[in-house]
Design a protein around this motif. Structure first.
Motif, short mmCIF file in Angstrom:
data_model
loop_
_atom_site.label_atom_id
_atom_site.label_comp_id
_atom_site.label_asym_id
_atom_site.label_seq_id
_atom_site.Cartn_x
_atom_site.Cartn_y
_atom_site.Cartn_z
N HIS A 49 24.73 27.25 0.13
CA HIS A 49 25.83 28.14 0.53
C HIS A 49 26.96 27.34 1.19
O HIS A 49 28.14 27.62 0.96
N GLU B 216 29.09 25.97 -1.44
CA GLU B 216 29.93 27.02 -2.02
C GLU B 216 31.14 27.30 -1.12
O GLU B 216 32.24 27.50 -1.61
N SER C 192 33.68 24.50 -1.41
CA SER C 192 34.42 24.55 -2.68
C SER C 192 35.18 25.86 -2.86
O SER C 192 35.78 26.08 -3.90
N LYS D 192 34.09 28.78 -3.39
CA LYS D 192 33.52 29.57 -4.48
C LYS D 192 33.38 31.02 -4.03
O LYS D 192 32.87 31.31 -2.96
N TYR D 193 33.81 31.93 -4.85
CA TYR D 193 33.79 33.35 -4.56
C TYR D 193 32.37 33.89 -4.62
O TYR D 193 31.68 33.72 -5.62
N SER E 84 29.34 36.16 -5.40
CA SER E 84 29.18 37.12 -6.50
C SER E 84 28.88 38.54 -6.00
O SER E 84 29.19 39.51 -6.67
#
Length: 189
Positions: A10, A13, A16, A18-19, A21
């Motif tokens: 995590h 994520e 980066s 990252k969205y 989900s």
């Protein structure tokens, strides 16, 4: 996936941007924008119980901005609890262990193979701190705050379908587990 790997994954994520989900609606306006804008990263300490000791893991949580209302919020992954350092699995496991075994006590719940659960030693100094049973007591009190909504939901199910099987799952609480009716209600669900 082990909890430490989940936390590190995590964190990557978040780094980066990252969205997530499972982020579907804004907690403030309840709207559903097509996407949220990354806002910032927040440093967070997680405490994970690994059999006989508590390990400290520093990680990051992502903060997001709603494109509809402009508010910002912190996204908590499934292992994290807002305003709590211990991970969700450990909170649930020790709370359940206390509630399900009529002979358990708060002190017994925080033991591993007869010894108290201690904290990981991070330096050359001896760390003699240990996990206290009062921590589990607070966890049960905290999770008990959500039980009122569950009781109301079960009452609606009972009204709609009195023969429902869902009530067979509920167990009575042993009288040694509480001293007041308030505590009994907290432990009952």
């Amino acid at each position: 996936m082990p909890i430490i790997e989940k936390i590190k994954a995590h964190e990557q994520e978040v780094l980066s941007a990252k969205y997530p989900s499972d982020l579907n609606s804004c907690p403030h306006c309840k709207g559903n924008p097509r996407a949220f804008k990354p806002h910032q990263k927040k440093k967070r300490l997680f405490l994970v119980i690994l059999e006989d000791y508590v390990k400290k893991i520093w990680s990051l949580l992502g903060r997001w901005k709603c494109l509809l209302c402009g508010s910002t919020f912190t996204y908590y992954p499934d292992y994290a609890i807002a305003k709590k350092r211990y991970v969700r699995d450990d909170v649930v496991k020790l709370s359940r262990r206390y509630g399900e075994d009529e002979d358990s006590t708060y002190r017994k719940v925080v033991m591993h193979k007869g010894f108290p659960i201690g904290y990981e030693n991070e330096g050359s100094d001896i760390d003699d701190r240990q996990l206290w049973g009062s921590t589990v007591h607070r966890w049960i009190s905290y999770t008990g705050l959500f039980n009122q909504a569950l009781r109301e939901a079960l009452n609606l199910i009972r009204q709609k379908s009195p023969l429902s099987e869902v009530f067979r799952e509920l167990r009575p609480i042993h009288p040694r587990k509480y001293r007041s009716e308030r505590r009994k209600k907290v432990l009952s669900l």
